[in-house]
Design a protein around this motif. Sequence first.
Motif, short mmCIF file in Angstrom:
data_model
loop_
_atom_site.label_atom_id
_atom_site.label_comp_id
_atom_site.label_asym_id
_atom_site.label_seq_id
_atom_site.Cartn_x
_atom_site.Cartn_y
_atom_site.Cartn_z
N PRO A 37 0.84 -1.20 0.00
CA PRO A 37 0.00 0.00 0.00
C PRO A 37 0.88 1.25 0.00
O PRO A 37 1.88 1.32 0.72
N LEU A 38 0.52 2.23 -0.81
CA LEU A 38 1.30 3.45 -0.90
C LEU A 38 1.46 4.10 0.47
O LEU A 38 2.53 4.62 0.79
N LEU A 39 0.44 4.06 1.29
CA LEU A 39 0.51 4.68 2.61
C LEU A 39 1.49 3.98 3.55
O LEU A 39 1.88 4.55 4.57
N SER A 40 1.91 2.75 3.21
CA SER A 40 2.88 2.03 4.04
C SER A 40 4.32 2.35 3.65
O SER A 40 5.25 2.02 4.38
N PHE A 41 4.50 2.99 2.49
CA PHE A 41 5.85 3.32 2.02
C PHE A 41 6.36 4.54 2.76
O PHE A 41 5.66 5.54 2.90
N LEU A 42 7.60 4.45 3.25
CA LEU A 42 8.22 5.54 3.99
C LEU A 42 9.41 6.07 3.18
O LEU A 42 10.44 5.39 3.08
N PRO A 43 9.29 7.26 2.56
CA PRO A 43 10.42 7.81 1.81
C PRO A 43 11.66 7.93 2.72
O PRO A 43 11.56 8.35 3.86
N GLY A 44 12.80 7.49 2.19
CA GLY A 44 14.02 7.51 2.98
C GLY A 44 14.12 6.35 3.95
O GLY A 44 15.05 6.26 4.73
N GLY A 45 13.15 5.44 3.89
CA GLY A 45 13.12 4.30 4.80
C GLY A 45 13.87 3.11 4.24
O GLY A 45 14.82 3.24 3.46
N GLU A 46 13.41 1.95 4.59
CA GLU A 46 14.06 0.69 4.26
C GLU A 46 14.07 0.37 2.76
O GLU A 46 15.00 -0.24 2.26
N ILE A 47 13.04 0.77 2.05
CA ILE A 47 12.92 0.47 0.62
C ILE A 47 13.35 1.69 -0.18
O ILE A 47 12.74 2.76 -0.08
N PRO A 48 14.40 1.56 -1.00
CA PRO A 48 14.84 2.70 -1.81
C PRO A 48 13.91 2.95 -2.99
O PRO A 48 13.21 2.05 -3.46
N TRP A 49 13.90 4.20 -3.46
CA TRP A 49 13.03 4.61 -4.56
C TRP A 49 13.20 3.73 -5.79
O TRP A 49 12.22 3.41 -6.46
N HIS A 50 14.44 3.35 -6.12
CA HIS A 50 14.68 2.64 -7.37
C HIS A 50 14.04 1.25 -7.42
O HIS A 50 13.95 0.66 -8.47
N ARG A 51 13.59 0.75 -6.28
CA ARG A 51 12.92 -0.56 -6.28
C ARG A 51 11.43 -0.47 -6.60
O ARG A 51 10.77 -1.49 -6.77
N ILE A 52 10.89 0.74 -6.72
CA ILE A 52 9.48 0.89 -7.11
C ILE A 52 9.40 0.71 -8.62
O ILE A 52 9.98 1.48 -9.38
N LEU A 53 8.68 -0.32 -9.06
CA LEU A 53 8.57 -0.64 -10.47
C LEU A 53 7.32 -0.04 -11.11
O LEU A 53 7.34 0.35 -12.28
N PHE A 54 6.22 -0.04 -10.36
CA PHE A 54 4.96 0.46 -10.91
C PHE A 54 4.06 0.94 -9.78
O PHE A 54 4.31 0.67 -8.60
N VAL A 55 3.01 1.66 -10.17
CA VAL A 55 2.00 2.15 -9.23
C VAL A 55 0.64 1.74 -9.80
O VAL A 55 0.38 1.93 -10.99
N GLU A 56 -0.19 1.16 -8.95
CA GLU A 56 -1.54 0.78 -9.33
C GLU A 56 -2.55 1.58 -8.51
O GLU A 56 -2.26 1.94 -7.37
N ALA A 57 -3.71 1.81 -9.10
CA ALA A 57 -4.83 2.41 -8.38
C ALA A 57 -6.08 1.65 -8.81
O ALA A 57 -6.32 1.49 -10.01
N ASP A 58 -6.82 1.15 -7.86
CA ASP A 58 -8.04 0.40 -8.15
C ASP A 58 -7.78 -0.74 -9.13
O ASP A 58 -8.60 -1.03 -9.99
N GLY A 59 -6.61 -1.38 -9.02
CA GLY A 59 -6.27 -2.51 -9.88
C GLY A 59 -5.76 -2.14 -11.26
O GLY A 59 -5.41 -3.02 -12.04
N GLU A 60 -5.66 -0.87 -11.57
CA GLU A 60 -5.17 -0.39 -12.87
C GLU A 60 -3.75 0.16 -12.71
O GLU A 60 -3.48 0.94 -11.80
N VAL A 61 -2.85 -0.25 -13.60
CA VAL A 61 -1.49 0.31 -13.58
C VAL A 61 -1.58 1.74 -14.09
O VAL A 61 -2.01 1.98 -15.22
N VAL A 62 -1.20 2.70 -13.24
CA VAL A 62 -1.28 4.11 -13.62
C VAL A 62 0.10 4.73 -13.82
O VAL A 62 0.21 5.84 -14.35
#
Length: 84
Positions: A37-62
């Motif tokens: 969930p986007l709200l669980s992502f913490l910028p500067g946290g454990e997961i770096p930005w470059h590991r985000i591959l895609f963003v979905e909303a309501d099941g649609e890749v946006v």
Amino acid sequence: MRTREEVYHQVRWDPRLDPARFVLGIRQRGAAPERMPLLSFLPGGEIPWHRILFVEADGEVVWDRATGVDRVGVSGAGHRRAPP
């Protein structure tokens, strides 16, 4: 095409969008992407930005880096629903 960071901040702060309806696809070594969930992502946290591959909303890749899709705020997916 906008960066992951720009898309994240638009979803978080654009009053037309509901961040609770967005999911991030996170790259995992040797496995299928994990959805977070986007709200669980913490910028500067454990997961770096470059590991985000895609963003979905309501099941649609946006937003998708690999294919160049960038429809956050353009498609109807992820928009706040009018109060009843």
